[in-house]
Design a protein around this motif. Structure first.
Motif, PDB file in Angstrom:
ATOM      1  N   ARG A   1       0.853  -1.201   0.000  1.00 54.40           N
ATOM      2  CA  ARG A   1       0.000   0.000   0.000  1.00 54.40           C
ATOM      3  C   ARG A   1       0.877   1.236   0.000  1.00 54.40           C
ATOM      4  NH1 ARG A   1      -1.988   1.638   4.416  1.00 54.40           N
ATOM      5  NH2 ARG A   1      -1.038   0.240   5.867  1.00 54.40           N
ATOM      6  N   PRO A   2       0.433   2.283  -0.683  1.00 56.12           N
ATOM      7  CA  PRO A   2       1.212   3.526  -0.640  1.00 56.12           C
ATOM      8  C   PRO A   2       1.201   4.135   0.763  1.00 56.12           C
ATOM      9  CG  PRO A   2      -0.595   3.668  -2.244  1.00 56.12           C
ATOM     10  CD  PRO A   2      -0.722   2.368  -1.537  1.00 56.12           C
ATOM     11  N   LYS A   3       2.237   4.858   1.059  1.00 50.36           N
ATOM     12  CA  LYS A   3       2.349   5.578   2.330  1.00 50.36           C
ATOM     13  C   LYS A   3       1.397   6.775   2.283  1.00 50.36           C
ATOM     14  CE  LYS A   3       6.017   7.757   5.019  1.00 50.36           C
ATOM     15  NZ  LYS A   3       7.447   8.023   5.072  1.00 50.36           N
ATOM     16  N   THR A   4       0.535   6.869   3.287  1.00 56.58           N
ATOM     17  CA  THR A   4      -0.387   8.011   3.365  1.00 56.58           C
ATOM     18  C   THR A   4      -0.314   8.607   4.763  1.00 56.58           C
ATOM     19  OG1 THR A   4      -2.283   6.687   4.087  1.00 56.58           O
ATOM     20  CG2 THR A   4      -2.000   6.959   1.708  1.00 56.58           C
ATOM     21  N   GLU A   5      -0.820   9.804   4.883  1.00 59.03           N
ATOM     22  CA  GLU A   5      -0.800  10.464   6.190  1.00 59.03           C
ATOM     23  C   GLU A   5      -1.967  10.054   7.080  1.00 59.03           C
ATOM     24  OE1 GLU A   5      -0.120  14.650   6.163  1.00 59.03           O
ATOM     25  OE2 GLU A   5       1.357  14.491   4.557  1.00 59.03           O
ATOM     26  N   ASP A   6      -3.049   9.558   6.502  1.00 58.78           N
ATOM     27  CA  ASP A   6      -4.232   9.263   7.309  1.00 58.78           C
ATOM     28  C   ASP A   6      -4.246   7.860   7.916  1.00 58.78           C
ATOM     29  OD1 ASP A   6      -4.489   8.496   4.617  1.00 58.78           O
ATOM     30  OD2 ASP A   6      -6.664   8.391   4.751  1.00 58.78           O
ATOM     31  N   ILE A   7      -3.472   6.931   7.363  1.00 58.11           N
ATOM     32  CA  ILE A   7      -3.433   5.566   7.903  1.00 58.11           C
ATOM     33  C   ILE A   7      -1.973   5.178   8.137  1.00 58.11           C
ATOM     34  CG2 ILE A   7      -3.954   3.135   7.465  1.00 58.11           C
ATOM     35  CD1 ILE A   7      -6.220   4.059   5.638  1.00 58.11           C
ATOM     36  N   GLU A   8      -1.675   4.689   9.350  1.00 60.06           N
ATOM     37  CA  GLU A   8      -0.312   4.266   9.658  1.00 60.06           C
ATOM     38  C   GLU A   8       0.028   3.017   8.870  1.00 60.06           C
ATOM     39  OE1 GLU A   8       0.537   2.761  13.635  1.00 60.06           O
ATOM     40  OE2 GLU A   8       2.414   3.902  13.593  1.00 60.06           O
ATOM     41  N   HIS A   9       1.126   3.074   8.157  1.00 61.69           N
ATOM     42  CA  HIS A   9       1.592   1.940   7.351  1.00 61.69           C
ATOM     43  C   HIS A   9       2.240   0.915   8.268  1.00 61.69           C
ATOM     44  CE1 HIS A   9       3.804  -0.252   4.271  1.00 61.69           C
ATOM     45  NE2 HIS A   9       3.013   0.321   3.381  1.00 61.69           N
TER      46      HIS A   9
ATOM     47  N   GLU B   1       5.730   1.553   9.302  1.00 62.65           N
ATOM     48  CA  GLU B   1       5.960   2.690  10.193  1.00 62.65           C
ATOM     49  C   GLU B   1       5.521   2.430  11.633  1.00 62.65           C
ATOM     50  OE1 GLU B   1       3.877   5.547   7.685  1.00 62.65           O
ATOM     51  OE2 GLU B   1       5.820   6.534   7.397  1.00 62.65           O
TER      52      GLU B   1
ATOM     53  N   LYS C   1      11.724   1.109  -3.883  1.00 60.28           N
ATOM     54  CA  LYS C   1      11.093   2.054  -2.954  1.00 60.28           C
ATOM     55  C   LYS C   1      11.836   2.174  -1.628  1.00 60.28           C
ATOM     56  CE  LYS C   1       6.683   0.628  -4.810  1.00 60.28           C
ATOM     57  NZ  LYS C   1       5.579  -0.257  -4.579  1.00 60.28           N
TER      58      LYS C   1
END
Length: 130
Positions: free
Chosen positions: A38-46, A49, A79
């Motif tokens: 999944r792409p890294k987003t600010e709204d869901i913790e990967h 991370e 990546k």
């Protein structure tokens, strides 16, 4: 984020005792790799991370070369620079800590420039053991 089962189950058990459930283990590996892709987003913790899952994924990379290859091909190849900082660096560094020469070789060409630039730090286990 994929909930992580017992770490020993995810690598096939001690001494690969769970070999009879190989299909289920491969499905778990694929599910973790799919989640990690999944792409890294600010709204869901990967999962890379998160403090706990990054360490679990790193440990599975070290303990299970088949998982490392799956994760590399599906989520990390090309990546690594994105994930070379913070908790996710544990995942990336695990490829170079693997006892498997194939796993180390798989990632070395992409990770070596990150190490050389100081962006990725490999833990010094000998210093930790003292």
């Amino acid at each position: 984020m994929v909930p992580f089962a017992n770490l020993k189950v995810s690598v096939g058990g001690k001494d690969n005792i769970l070999e009879g459930v190989a299909d289920s283990i491969h499905m778990l590996h694929d599910a973790i790799a799919s989640d990690a892709a999944r792409p890294k987003t600010e709204d869901i913790e990967h999962s890379f991370e998160n403090f706990h899952s990054s360490r679990i994924i790193g440990r599975i990379i070290i303990d299970c070369p088949a998982f490392a290859v799956t994760l590399w091909e599906n989520a990390l190849e090309g990546k690594c620079k994105l994930w070379a900082d913070g908790h996710s660096s544990k995942v990336v560094a695990a490829f170079l800590e693997s006892p498997s020469p194939n796993v180390r070789c798989l990632a070395k060409s992409e990770l070596q420039p990150l190490i050389d630039s100081g962006m990725l730090k490999i833990p010094d286990h000998k210093a930790v053991e003292k």
